[in-house]
Design a protein around this motif. Sequence first.
Motif, mmCIF file in Angstrom:
data_model
loop_
_atom_site.group_PDB
_atom_site.id
_atom_site.type_symbol
_atom_site.label_atom_id
_atom_site.label_comp_id
_atom_site.label_asym_id
_atom_site.label_seq_id
_atom_site.Cartn_x
_atom_site.Cartn_y
_atom_site.Cartn_z
ATOM 1 N N LYS A 3 0.826 -1.065 0.212
ATOM 2 C CA LYS A 3 0.292 0.078 -0.083
ATOM 3 C C LYS A 3 0.743 1.125 -0.043
ATOM 4 O O LYS A 3 0.531 2.167 -0.843
ATOM 5 N N SER A 4 1.987 1.264 0.771
ATOM 6 C CA SER A 4 2.791 2.370 0.958
ATOM 7 C C SER A 4 3.644 2.688 -0.408
ATOM 8 O O SER A 4 3.653 3.919 -0.716
ATOM 9 N N MET A 5 3.998 1.626 -1.037
ATOM 10 C CA MET A 5 4.513 1.620 -2.430
ATOM 11 C C MET A 5 3.822 2.290 -3.420
ATOM 12 O O MET A 5 4.001 3.062 -4.298
ATOM 13 N N LEU A 6 2.592 1.816 -3.616
ATOM 14 C CA LEU A 6 1.427 2.228 -4.261
ATOM 15 C C LEU A 6 1.164 3.632 -4.085
ATOM 16 O O LEU A 6 1.076 4.630 -5.033
ATOM 17 N N LYS A 7 1.121 4.351 -3.036
ATOM 18 C CA LYS A 7 0.951 5.708 -2.325
ATOM 19 C C LYS A 7 1.907 6.691 -3.008
ATOM 20 O O LYS A 7 1.777 7.433 -3.352
ATOM 21 N N GLU A 9 3.967 5.871 -5.548
ATOM 22 C CA GLU A 9 3.923 5.902 -6.947
ATOM 23 C C GLU A 9 3.003 6.818 -7.404
ATOM 24 O O GLU A 9 3.021 7.366 -8.314
ATOM 25 N N PHE A 10 1.687 6.992 -6.642
ATOM 26 C CA PHE A 10 0.784 7.741 -6.964
ATOM 27 C C PHE A 10 1.123 9.192 -6.818
ATOM 28 O O PHE A 10 0.927 10.168 -7.520
ATOM 29 N N SER A 11 1.703 9.391 -5.720
ATOM 30 C CA SER A 11 2.394 10.638 -5.303
ATOM 31 C C SER A 11 3.364 11.142 -6.283
ATOM 32 O O SER A 11 3.485 12.445 -6.365
ATOM 33 N N GLU A 12 4.334 10.426 -6.720
ATOM 34 C CA GLU A 12 5.356 10.767 -7.932
ATOM 35 C C GLU A 12 4.876 10.626 -9.353
ATOM 36 O O GLU A 12 5.662 10.742 -10.119
ATOM 37 N N LEU A 32 -4.608 3.194 -9.678
ATOM 38 C CA LEU A 32 -5.577 3.383 -8.895
ATOM 39 C C LEU A 32 -6.534 2.121 -8.451
ATOM 40 O O LEU A 32 -6.961 1.805 -7.347
ATOM 41 N N SER A 33 -6.346 1.074 -9.394
ATOM 42 C CA SER A 33 -7.286 -0.183 -9.441
ATOM 43 C C SER A 33 -6.491 -0.866 -8.192
ATOM 44 O O SER A 33 -7.270 -1.336 -7.288
ATOM 45 N N GLN A 34 -5.346 -0.887 -7.924
ATOM 46 C CA GLN A 34 -4.446 -1.622 -7.147
ATOM 47 C C GLN A 34 -4.777 -1.168 -5.712
ATOM 48 O O GLN A 34 -5.263 -1.501 -4.773
ATOM 49 N N LEU A 35 -4.686 0.312 -5.793
ATOM 50 C CA LEU A 35 -5.020 1.208 -4.293
ATOM 51 C C LEU A 35 -6.322 0.654 -3.942
ATOM 52 O O LEU A 35 -6.691 0.542 -2.696
ATOM 53 N N ASN A 36 -7.408 0.902 -4.732
ATOM 54 C CA ASN A 36 -8.702 0.498 -4.724
ATOM 55 C C ASN A 36 -8.844 -1.000 -3.789
ATOM 56 O O ASN A 36 -9.626 -1.060 -3.084
ATOM 57 N N GLN A 37 -8.162 -1.966 -4.319
ATOM 58 C CA GLN A 37 -8.332 -3.265 -3.990
ATOM 59 C C GLN A 37 -7.799 -3.187 -2.479
ATOM 60 O O GLN A 37 -8.302 -4.108 -1.477
ATOM 61 N N LEU A 38 -6.967 -2.281 -2.285
ATOM 62 C CA LEU A 38 -6.460 -2.258 -0.958
ATOM 63 C C LEU A 38 -7.217 -1.213 0.106
ATOM 64 O O LEU A 38 -6.601 -1.086 1.180
ATOM 65 N N ASN A 39 -8.292 -0.788 -0.469
ATOM 66 C CA ASN A 39 -9.110 0.099 0.094
ATOM 67 C C ASN A 39 -8.357 1.534 0.475
ATOM 68 O O ASN A 39 -8.439 2.026 1.584
#
Length: 61
Positions: A3-7, A9-12, A32-39
């Motif tokens: 989750k933190s890695m995806l956040k 990635e979104f941030s950058e 976004l799809s992957q973040l959504n899966q992790l709520n």
Amino acid sequence: MRKSMLKQEFSEFGIGEAEGLHKGYDRMQKILSQLNQLNAKPEDEDINLKFIRALPLSWSY
């Protein structure tokens, strides 16, 4: 951890001139799809602003 890695990635997130709009959009949707899966999906306004700000400056002319 994921989750933190995806956040981050979104941030950058950014779109290069050579990448093009469609590929950049697809890449953001994947994040976004992957973040959504992790709520952990960001707010719609944050997503829209991030995408607009990620566009190359040269496209604004």
